[in-house]
Design an enzyme around this catalytic site. Structure first.
Site, PDB file in Angstrom:
ATOM      1  N   GLU A 149       1.722  10.264  -5.337  1.00  0.00           N
ATOM      2  CA  GLU A 149       1.360  10.192  -6.768  1.00  0.00           C
ATOM      3  C   GLU A 149       0.809  11.514  -7.301  1.00  0.00           C
ATOM      4  OE1 GLU A 149      -1.097   6.745  -7.593  1.00  0.00           O
ATOM      5  OE2 GLU A 149       0.472   5.372  -6.914  1.00  0.00           O
ATOM      6  N   GLU A 201       4.768   1.608  -2.733  1.00  0.00           N
ATOM      7  CA  GLU A 201       3.547   0.856  -3.062  1.00  0.00           C
ATOM      8  C   GLU A 201       3.941  -0.185  -4.093  1.00  0.00           C
ATOM      9  OE1 GLU A 201      -0.108   2.868  -4.097  1.00  0.00           O
ATOM     10  OE2 GLU A 201       0.343   4.509  -2.710  1.00  0.00           O
TER      11      GLU A 201
HETATM   12  O1  AHR Z   1      -3.002   1.290  -3.107  1.00  0.00           O
HETATM   13  C1  AHR Z   1      -4.106   1.728  -3.844  1.00  0.00           C
HETATM   14  C2  AHR Z   1      -3.830   3.039  -4.555  1.00  0.00           C
HETATM   15  O2  AHR Z   1      -2.892   2.835  -5.590  1.00  0.00           O
HETATM   16  C3  AHR Z   1      -3.229   4.140  -3.738  1.00  0.00           C
HETATM   17  O3  AHR Z   1      -4.181   4.867  -3.046  1.00  0.00           O
HETATM   18  C4  AHR Z   1      -2.571   5.000  -4.770  1.00  0.00           C
HETATM   19  O4  AHR Z   1      -1.464   5.682  -4.284  1.00  0.00           O
HETATM   20  C5  AHR Z   1      -2.229   4.041  -5.894  1.00  0.00           C
HETATM   21  O5  AHR Z   1      -2.627   4.504  -7.112  1.00  0.00           O
END
Ligand code: AHR
Length: 502
Positions: free
Chosen positions: A190, A310
């Protein structure tokens, strides 16, 4: 009078007909393999995911290395195939060299991503041995925030180099002669987000990632690389522009680009919440188009896929409202959302070749521990069940429906001629009657039904009480006629129907 009744009946019959949902299934219309890595997971140094979740030194529930045996078992039964680590946001401030060598000599650091204390007692060797023990493929995300290209290169040398070299010898000194052979490496996390340590613009990130990729591949040319795609969908963010730049610059080096999506039911509106499947489809569609554009006119290049590395429901335990522990307690409607995500990944199985639920234990997770044991959250069960379709061919369906209440995907397993129909009824109130028409093969008269449904959308589990929201399985008789049958899906339910085709 008679004519009037008949006319009424006819129009009712007609409107019922026009309301009917039809799905045509053709096993020749394969989209792509449901790749086993779509059932990946993610473990970040955050809250109690690692410490107190996967790893608890001295616990009677842990083995001699400190790995929680109950968590390992639940992970295996969840069907996890691949594990992403060490973050997440944590990755952008992490110095992997702090986490190797004798544990008592490792420095304790402050983690500025989540404002945590990192003892470094769980590091690279502990993670990779964990993966071996559980039987999952490791996926390491490098630090493209505050880290350096040299650190990234050396990390690959530490894990994968077979010859004698400084970092390979460090690994040997730490008790591991044979290289781990880590195949999957993320080029940061990210990095487009201003919340990220070492946040960069698309140009700066691309330059850094390109050189990191080059240096890492010099150590091990066989590694697979995942670029940090944009996960910043805010109104002012240019997520498409970021992905376009990254794909254009890195197309010769990367194998995947990542996407992240978290959803929530903030308005307490089930149909809207489960309607997020359309947004997930759309994001995949856009990135697929950008990949096609980046590769256009340049034949014989490596394919590039999407790593949805994610994804989950996450909206209650955010930020300071529960500390930075992200200990989301999941309910029945969140379990339905698991079907929504997988249906989208399956529909797009041509390009989504990896996906990682965020996260594994305690932190927005299906497994929840305390010092005495664990319980399984309602989201655990659909993940485990969808996982049984790994390796199947996902099918493209013809779906005709008056509204948008049906969310569906289908896969086919050639070896046992089994068709899997994955049906989510997004409606809070309305049952759905669906007519399935098989274009090839006659559905058998019996099918296996797996279903999750509950009268209380908000039902949750807790310690010692995790049987409330569980799937029910049964054998059902299908009213098959002319290669077709009609089936009822109750309001707010998730059903997997396994049908044999003759
Ligand atoms: O999964 C929690 C967080 O969400 C992670 O650290 C990040 O990559 C995302 O914003």
């Amino acid at each position: 009078m008679k004519t009037f009744t008949l006319a009424l009946l006819t129009s009712a019959a007609l409107s019922a007909q026009s309301q009917q949902i039809r799905v045509k299934v053709d096993i020749d219309r394969a989209v792509g393999e449901v790749h086993p890595h779509v059932f990946g997971n993610f473990a970040e140094h955050l809250g109690r995911c690692i410490y107190g979740g996967m790893y608890e030194e001295g616990s009677p529930l842990a083995d001699a290395d400190g790995y929680r045996k109950d968590v390992m078992r639940a992970t295996q039964e969840l069907g996890v195939t691949l594990l992403r680590w060490p973050g997440g946001n944590f990755a952008s401030g992490y110095n992997w060299k702090d986490g190797i060598g004798p544990k008592d000599k490792r420095p304790t650091q402050i983690d500025h991503a989540w404002d945590g204390i990192e003892t470094n007692r769980f590091g690279t060797d502990e993670f990779l041995k964990y993966c071996e023990r559980v039987g999952v493929e490791p996926y390491i995300c490098i630090n493209t925030g505050l880290g350096s290209i040299e650190d990234a290169r050396n990390w690959v040398e530490y894990t994968n180099e077979a010859r004698q070299s400084y970092w390979a010898d460090q690994r040997r000194r730490n008790g591991r002669d044979k290289p781990y052979g880590v195949k999957y490496w993320g080029l940061g996390n990210e990095i487009d987000g201003p919340w990220q340590l070492g946040h960069k613009n698309a140009d700066d990130y691309s330059k850094f990632a390109l050189e990191a990729a080059k240096a890492m591949r010099r150590v091990d040319p066989s590694i697979k690389l995942i670029a940090s795609g944009s996960s910043n969908f805010g109104p002012a963010a240019d997520w498409i522009g970021w992905n376009r730049t990254v794909l254009e610059r890195l197309r010769q080096e990367i194998d995947y680009i990542s996407l992240h999506t978290y959803v929530g039911n903030r308005d307490n509106d089930l149909e809207k919440f489960l309607g997020n499947g359309d947004i997930i489809d759309h994001r995949i569609d856009v990135v697929r188009g950008l990949i096609t554009a980046a590769r256009s006119g340049r034949p014989n290049q490596r394919p590039i896929y999407i790593s949805y590395d994610e994804w989950n429901v996450w909206y209650r335990a955010r930020g300071s409202d529960r500390g930075n522990t992200l200990e989301e307690i999941y309910n029945f409607e969140d379990a339905l959302a698991m079907g929504m995500f997988f249906n989208s990944f399956f529909r797009n199985a041509d390009v989504v070749k990896m996906a990682n639920l965020a996260q594994l234990v305690n932190v927005i997770a299906p497994i929840f521990t305390n010092k005495q044991g664990l319980f399984l959250q309602p989201i655990y069960f659909p993940i485990a069940e969808y996982g049984k379709q790994k390796g199947n061919q996902a099918l493209s369906l013809y779906v005709s429906q008056p509204g948008k209440l049906l969310d569906i995907s289908a896969t086919y397993k050639n070896s046992d001629k089994a068709l899997y129909l994955n049906v989510l009824n997004r409606s809070a109130k309305q049952d759905l009657e669906v007519r399935f028409e098989s274009q090839q093969g006659t559905p058998g008269g019996q099918a296996e039904e797996w279903r999750m449904n509950h009268s209380n959308l908000k039902e949750v589990h807790t310690f010692g009480d995790d049987k409330r929201v569980r799937p029910v399985t049964r054998t059902v008789t299908l009213p098959v006629q002319n290669n077709a049958f009609t089936y009822n899906f109750p309001a707010h339910s998730l059903t997997i129907l396994k049908v044999a085709l003759r």
